[in-house]
Motif scaffolding. Structure first.
Motif, PDB file in Angstrom:
ATOM      1  N   HIS A 125       0.842  -1.108   0.102  1.00 17.46           N
ATOM      2  CA  HIS A 125       0.076   0.035  -0.152  1.00 17.46           C
ATOM      3  C   HIS A 125       0.766   1.477  -0.171  1.00 17.46           C
ATOM      4  O   HIS A 125       0.593   2.249  -0.599  1.00 17.46           O
ATOM      5  CB  HIS A 125      -0.827  -0.011   1.268  1.00 17.46           C
ATOM      6  CG  HIS A 125      -2.183  -1.042   1.183  1.00 17.46           C
ATOM      7  ND1 HIS A 125      -2.912  -1.291   2.127  1.00 17.46           N
ATOM      8  CD2 HIS A 125      -2.634  -1.580  -0.210  1.00 17.46           C
ATOM      9  CE1 HIS A 125      -3.863  -2.062   1.797  1.00 17.46           C
ATOM     10  NE2 HIS A 125      -3.641  -2.222   0.393  1.00 17.46           N
ATOM     11  N   LEU A 129       1.198   4.124  -2.918  1.00 16.00           N
ATOM     12  CA  LEU A 129       0.809   5.457  -2.497  1.00 16.00           C
ATOM     13  C   LEU A 129       2.107   6.348  -2.937  1.00 16.00           C
ATOM     14  O   LEU A 129       1.822   7.509  -3.510  1.00 16.00           O
ATOM     15  CB  LEU A 129       0.725   5.552  -0.773  1.00 16.00           C
ATOM     16  CG  LEU A 129       0.095   7.120  -0.463  1.00 16.00           C
ATOM     17  CD1 LEU A 129      -1.586   6.880  -0.583  1.00 16.00           C
ATOM     18  CD2 LEU A 129       0.370   6.818   1.134  1.00 16.00           C
ATOM     19  N   PRO A 144      -6.595   3.066   0.206  1.00 13.84           N
ATOM     20  CA  PRO A 144      -5.978   1.777   0.460  1.00 13.84           C
ATOM     21  C   PRO A 144      -6.828   1.041   1.597  1.00 13.84           C
ATOM     22  O   PRO A 144      -6.525  -0.171   1.645  1.00 13.84           O
ATOM     23  CB  PRO A 144      -4.644   2.109   1.010  1.00 13.84           C
ATOM     24  CG  PRO A 144      -4.270   3.513   0.222  1.00 13.84           C
ATOM     25  CD  PRO A 144      -5.773   4.102   0.059  1.00 13.84           C
ATOM     26  N   GLN A 145      -7.706   1.502   2.456  1.00 16.03           N
ATOM     27  CA  GLN A 145      -8.472   0.803   3.275  1.00 16.03           C
ATOM     28  C   GLN A 145      -9.551   0.145   2.738  1.00 16.03           C
ATOM     29  O   GLN A 145     -10.261  -0.554   3.530  1.00 16.03           O
ATOM     30  CB  GLN A 145      -8.624   1.698   4.279  1.00 16.03           C
ATOM     31  CG  GLN A 145      -7.575   2.731   5.198  1.00 16.03           C
ATOM     32  CD  GLN A 145      -8.036   3.486   6.396  1.00 16.03           C
ATOM     33  OE1 GLN A 145      -8.494   2.788   7.408  1.00 16.03           O
ATOM     34  NE2 GLN A 145      -7.782   4.702   6.519  1.00 16.03           N
ATOM     35  N   SER A 147      -9.359  -2.118   1.157  1.00 14.12           N
ATOM     36  CA  SER A 147      -8.725  -3.742   1.250  1.00 14.12           C
ATOM     37  C   SER A 147      -9.282  -4.519   2.397  1.00 14.12           C
ATOM     38  O   SER A 147      -9.349  -5.777   2.659  1.00 14.12           O
ATOM     39  CB  SER A 147      -7.268  -3.853   1.463  1.00 14.12           C
ATOM     40  OG  SER A 147      -6.740  -3.076   2.486  1.00 14.12           O
ATOM     41  N   TRP A 211      -1.765   3.366   9.545  1.00 12.32           N
ATOM     42  CA  TRP A 211      -2.103   3.814   8.186  1.00 12.32           C
ATOM     43  C   TRP A 211      -1.774   5.263   7.924  1.00 12.32           C
ATOM     44  O   TRP A 211      -1.189   6.013   7.352  1.00 12.32           O
ATOM     45  CB  TRP A 211      -3.123   3.200   7.557  1.00 12.32           C
ATOM     46  CG  TRP A 211      -3.217   3.677   5.942  1.00 12.32           C
ATOM     47  CD1 TRP A 211      -4.126   4.585   5.536  1.00 12.32           C
ATOM     48  CD2 TRP A 211      -2.298   3.594   5.006  1.00 12.32           C
ATOM     49  NE1 TRP A 211      -3.780   4.760   4.358  1.00 12.32           N
ATOM     50  CE2 TRP A 211      -2.591   4.166   3.798  1.00 12.32           C
ATOM     51  CE3 TRP A 211      -1.073   2.605   4.877  1.00 12.32           C
ATOM     52  CZ2 TRP A 211      -2.071   4.033   2.664  1.00 12.32           C
ATOM     53  CZ3 TRP A 211      -0.351   2.559   3.637  1.00 12.32           C
ATOM     54  CH2 TRP A 211      -0.866   3.386   2.621  1.00 12.32           C
TER      55      TRP A 211
END
Length: 274
Positions: A125, A129, A144-145, A147, A211
């Protein structure tokens, strides 16, 4: 005699539950009480903050960007929640409504994804990014979250599957397209489940720390969980304003959960019923 035994067993179970709840709530209650203590009484032994002081809340609101951090956190949590709901609804509806090859394997993969820690995906990720130039941006915090949407898909799949097939068939006989069936038949029936999933995703995203620390380390773009470290200086942590900011950061989550706690329980209780 049997009734007395049952009452004693129920009392024992409730006593254990009360003790566990008290142990879990004690740190939060202590932090709340300490946030109202004057600066010179923080390390005192008196558990009651008297006279109560709002000094730490004033410092947290005036000297630190609490409002900006809370807005960033809310936008991240709301964005992840809406995105996961959209993916979950479409995936659940497609798995139930259409013939999907290897559907059983897909459901198994979703179940396995529940036990895979999201931290294991941090490296790919972060590389994605950096390649897209999304650091310190809202898309970098939110996308990305996605996932972690396996729970949303599984819960919504069970609720869509519980809808009577005859209802979907009747909509098709009336000439409704799959999109119209989704919009006018499925979505209204999914409102309680959507509310429950939204609360779960919102709370888990609000508490995310690792994150945002990697994706948005800048002070103006980070979230409240990462921003709490601003209350540390060269002399060490500033406990009063730190606890006040921590209490402020919990208010949105507490309000959201209190408004929809019944729906959360109902979603799990009925997700496996037919």
């Amino acid at each position: 005699m049997r009734r007395t035994v049952r009452l004693l067993r129920a009392a024992g179970r409730h006593a254990v539950l009360i003790a566990v709840a008290a142990a879990m709530l004690f740190p939060v209650l202590w932090a709340l009480i300490t946030s109202f203590k004057p600066a010179n009484d923080i390390y005192g032994t008196d558990p009651v903050p008297w006279p109560a002081s709002l000094e730490h809340y004033r410092v947290a609101l005036d000297d630190f960007p609490i409002a900006r951090l809370l807005v960033n956190t809310f936008l991240m949590a709301a964005g992840v929640t809406l995105a996961q709901l959209a993916v979950g609804v479409l995936a659940a509806y497609a798995l139930v409504r259409f013939h999907v090859p290897l559907r059983g394997w897909m459901m198994g993969a979703l179940a396995v994804a529940l036990v895979v820690p999201t931290q294991s995906l941090i490296v790919p990720h972060f590389l994605m990014l950096a390649e897209l130039g999304w650091r310190n941006s809202y898309p970098g915090l939110v996308l990305p979250q996605l996932s972690g949407c396996a729970l949303a898909v599984l819960l919504l799949h069970e609720h869509v599957k519980a809808i009577p097939p005859g209802l979907l068939g009747a909509a098709a006989l009336e000439g409704a397209t799959p999109w119209e069936t989704l919009r006018f038949v499925v979505l209204p029936l999914l409102r309680p489940a959507l509310g429950a999933v939204a609360v779960l995703v919102f709370i888990s995203t609000w508490n995310e720390y690792l994150w945002p620390l990697l994706a948005a380390p800048a002070r103006d773009h980070t979230t409240i969980q990462v921003g709490l470290q601003l209350f540390q200086n060269q002399e060490g942590p500033n406990p009063g304003p730190l606890l006040a900011a921590a209490m402020l950061s919990t208010l949105p989550v507490v309000v959201v959960y209190l408004l929809a706690s019944r729906r959360v329980a109902d979603a799990f209780l009925h997700s496996g019923l037919r």
